[in-house]
Design an enzyme around this catalytic site. Structure first.
Site, PDB file in Angstrom:
ATOM      1  N   ARG A  34      16.010  -9.921  37.730  1.00  0.00           N
ATOM      2  CA  ARG A  34      15.321  -9.638  36.322  1.00  0.00           C
ATOM      3  C   ARG A  34      15.249 -11.264  35.755  1.00  0.00           C
ATOM      4  O   ARG A  34      15.880 -12.276  36.625  1.00  0.00           O
ATOM      5  CB  ARG A  34      15.334  -8.777  35.293  1.00  0.00           C
ATOM      6  N   GLY A  35      14.416 -11.627  34.995  1.00  0.00           N
ATOM      7  CA  GLY A  35      13.643 -12.895  35.049  1.00  0.00           C
ATOM      8  C   GLY A  35      12.529 -13.453  35.464  1.00  0.00           C
ATOM      9  O   GLY A  35      12.406 -13.146  36.802  1.00  0.00           O
ATOM     10  N   ALA A  36      11.438 -14.389  34.585  1.00  0.00           N
ATOM     11  CA  ALA A  36      10.721 -14.523  35.412  1.00  0.00           C
ATOM     12  C   ALA A  36      10.314 -15.615  36.417  1.00  0.00           C
ATOM     13  O   ALA A  36       9.930 -15.219  37.536  1.00  0.00           O
ATOM     14  CB  ALA A  36       9.481 -15.233  34.277  1.00  0.00           C
ATOM     15  N   ARG A  68       6.768  -4.807  37.892  1.00  0.00           N
ATOM     16  CA  ARG A  68       7.136  -5.493  36.928  1.00  0.00           C
ATOM     17  C   ARG A  68       5.348  -5.850  36.687  1.00  0.00           C
ATOM     18  O   ARG A  68       5.117  -7.057  36.428  1.00  0.00           O
ATOM     19  CB  ARG A  68       7.707  -6.615  36.372  1.00  0.00           C
ATOM     20  N   GLN A 162      20.970  -7.997  27.730  1.00  0.00           N
ATOM     21  CA  GLN A 162      21.142  -9.183  29.195  1.00  0.00           C
ATOM     22  C   GLN A 162      21.729 -10.522  28.091  1.00  0.00           C
ATOM     23  O   GLN A 162      22.660 -11.437  28.734  1.00  0.00           O
ATOM     24  CB  GLN A 162      19.943  -9.414  29.165  1.00  0.00           C
ATOM     25  N   ASP A 203       7.760 -14.937  30.427  1.00  0.00           N
ATOM     26  CA  ASP A 203       7.348 -14.048  30.764  1.00  0.00           C
ATOM     27  C   ASP A 203       6.237 -14.072  31.277  1.00  0.00           C
ATOM     28  O   ASP A 203       5.628 -14.111  32.898  1.00  0.00           O
ATOM     29  CB  ASP A 203       7.615 -12.951  30.571  1.00  0.00           C
ATOM     30  N   ASN A 213       7.802 -12.544  26.066  1.00  0.00           N
ATOM     31  CA  ASN A 213       9.277 -12.599  26.142  1.00  0.00           C
ATOM     32  C   ASN A 213       9.393 -11.822  25.737  1.00  0.00           C
ATOM     33  O   ASN A 213       8.815 -10.261  24.600  1.00  0.00           O
ATOM     34  CB  ASN A 213       9.644 -13.781  25.279  1.00  0.00           C
ATOM     35  N   LYS A 214      10.591 -11.268  26.472  1.00  0.00           N
ATOM     36  CA  LYS A 214      11.212  -9.941  25.460  1.00  0.00           C
ATOM     37  C   LYS A 214      10.929  -9.728  24.240  1.00  0.00           C
ATOM     38  O   LYS A 214      11.365 -10.732  23.004  1.00  0.00           O
ATOM     39  CB  LYS A 214      13.020 -10.787  25.908  1.00  0.00           C
TER      40      LYS A 214
END
Lengths: 311, 311
Positions: A34-36, A68, A162, A203, A213-214
């Site tokens: 995960r993570g853009a 995603r 995370q 993101d 974003n998150k």
């Protein structure tokens, strides 16, 4: 395609392997990766995998992008490999470029942080979210490397944690001082002057400067603005989606309510409970002090696009 | 002294017994009983227990008050029993009065909620936080009883999860529709118009209107104000501390970092991680729309004290 299984961290550092595009898609949905920026590389490597195993490239690309919906980098990485004559070589290039790009991004952003002070970050925008170095955490690393004395407040980042699992693990490895906090404590720390700057990843960044974003980023930005604490977004230029006019046009992924109602297999909620689990939120550009990319530090997305040759 | 062991909920409804003041103090520190009004009753019952077992009353009172520094109701309940000729009878009176008081509080506050809509609450200010009926949740119950159609967004309330464990359990018993959310989602729900009102409890209200309540309340109030969503605080008059000038004078309890770093015995963080765990935060009075007490609905603490005969 081999990658660190982020579901096992911070307790075990394990490598997991995808032999087909479908296996890779499952790993992406399950947040093993995960993570853009990491999703950009994973997307490109997925197309490379399809090409190496003689799968239908267009079908593989569509399945990868659908895993995603919010992070634009995934579609960007898929497209780069699709457009290349040699998808395998291009995917490796996408991955290799990431580290060097984040180093440049980090060096640009380091100047925004205090010589001595406290920085707060949300979620994980470190090495694990990229191929290496990190974006938001890359800015912090570059600043520490340049001699700044920083202590990092790490939002635990519910529901998938995370922050406490991944960012704390990275900072522990890097020997950078940090303290984990429940997300709900960040507002008081901002109010009491215990935070000098906030740095987060992204993101997707819309043309008007709005940032997906998150989930939790938006509330943090509102409170930071109230207390005039600088709020910076660090992301590669590929996170900007010029075709997306504003935050309202960004699809926010809804995930399994079990991520909220259970933890490590244990049920937190009473029988019958429902939960709402949106993975991202939208922060309006007016709350963002600076955008940090590999091309520089920008006060607006218009300036960023003009200055990055992407307008 | 017998009480519901809130550490076991939502999975088991167990009664735990304290035979000495020290046992009761341990149960309070461990959060077997928590919630400002419930702590008031527990404090009074603790003095009654000391009196029934011929313990030194002043020493018992001091130990009880020291268990939780933020909630003023604890000291208030202890003092009521201490000042009485018959501490046992007075402690039972404190407990009995609580339910009737919360019913009146709920009826006053019900008029603040929409006929049909969504209310958000943080932590647990329900029956479990009181002797019965609840304060913030009491307002919601009274409104539903009066025919309003409400859906409740339940903040899970990290790190001890009073929302998902206790508030969800109470709403499940009451058959009031609710959805659990990670605390970090509340800001987006406020931004998108999915919340019509916020109602929370309080652990101490200063003379200038500042409110100490569960950590996370302040950030919620800041975001609610930005989106002009009414933000109400529901608490008995005994929660107001006229001797406390403002929020800066309220001691905020720091708790064991293990509450953040572990969950249900499982470690979340990497080896070596530290955490900061402050149980409460301070919300300035300017962000609070209405104070709801058993004596009415008030726009300021000055009006509340004057109208409650406590000025």
């Amino acid at each position: 395609v081999r990658l660190i299984d982020q579901r096992r961290l911070p307790h075990r550092l394990e490598i997991v392997e995808a032999r087909t595009v479908d296996e890779l898609c499952e790993l992406i949905v399950a947040l093993a990766v995960r993570g853009a920026p990491a999703l950009g590389a994973a997307g490109a490597l997925g197309v490379a995998l399809a090409s190496a195993t003689d799968e239908d490239l267009a079908g593989a690309a569509a399945r990868l992008v659908a895993t995603r919906p919010t992070a634009v980098n995934l579609a960007w990485g898929v497209q780069r490999a699709l457009d290349a004559d040699d998808p395998v070589a291009e995917a490796l290039r996408v991955a290799d470029e990431d580290v060097e790009r984040n180093r440049r991004l980090g060096d640009h952003g380091a100047s925004l942080l205090p010589a001595d002070g406290n920085v707060l970050t949300h979620c994980n925008a470190g090495s694990l979210a990229c191929v290496g170095w990190g974006t938001a955490l890359g800015v912090i690393r570059s600043a520490v490397e340049a001699g700044r004395r920083l202590h990092v407040w790490v939002d635990e980042t519910r529901p998938v944690l995370q922050g406490v699992r991944l960012t704390a693990w990275e900072l522990e490895q890097l020997n950078i001082p940090y303290t984990v906090i429940p997300d709900v404590l960040a507002a008081s720390l901002l109010a009491s002057g215990e935070v000098d700057a906030v740095v987060v990843g992204a993101d997707r960044i819309a043309a008007n400067g709005d940032v997906a974003n998150k989930v939790g980023t938006y509330g943090l930005a509102v409170v930071a603005a109230r207390h005039r604490v600088p709020f910076h977004v660090a992301a590669p230029v590929s996170t900007v989606d010029p075709a997306c006019p504003d935050g309202a046009a960004i699809a926010v992924e809804r995930r399994d309510p079990a991520e909220v109602l259970e933890l490590a297999g244990a049920r937190l909620a009473p029988v019958g409970a429902r939960a709402e689990n949106r993975a991202f939120d939208i922060t309006p550009g007016e709350l963002i002090t600076r955008y940090v990319t590999e091309t520089g530090v920008w006060s607006s997305v218009a300036a960023l696009l003009a200055g990055s040759g992407s307008a």
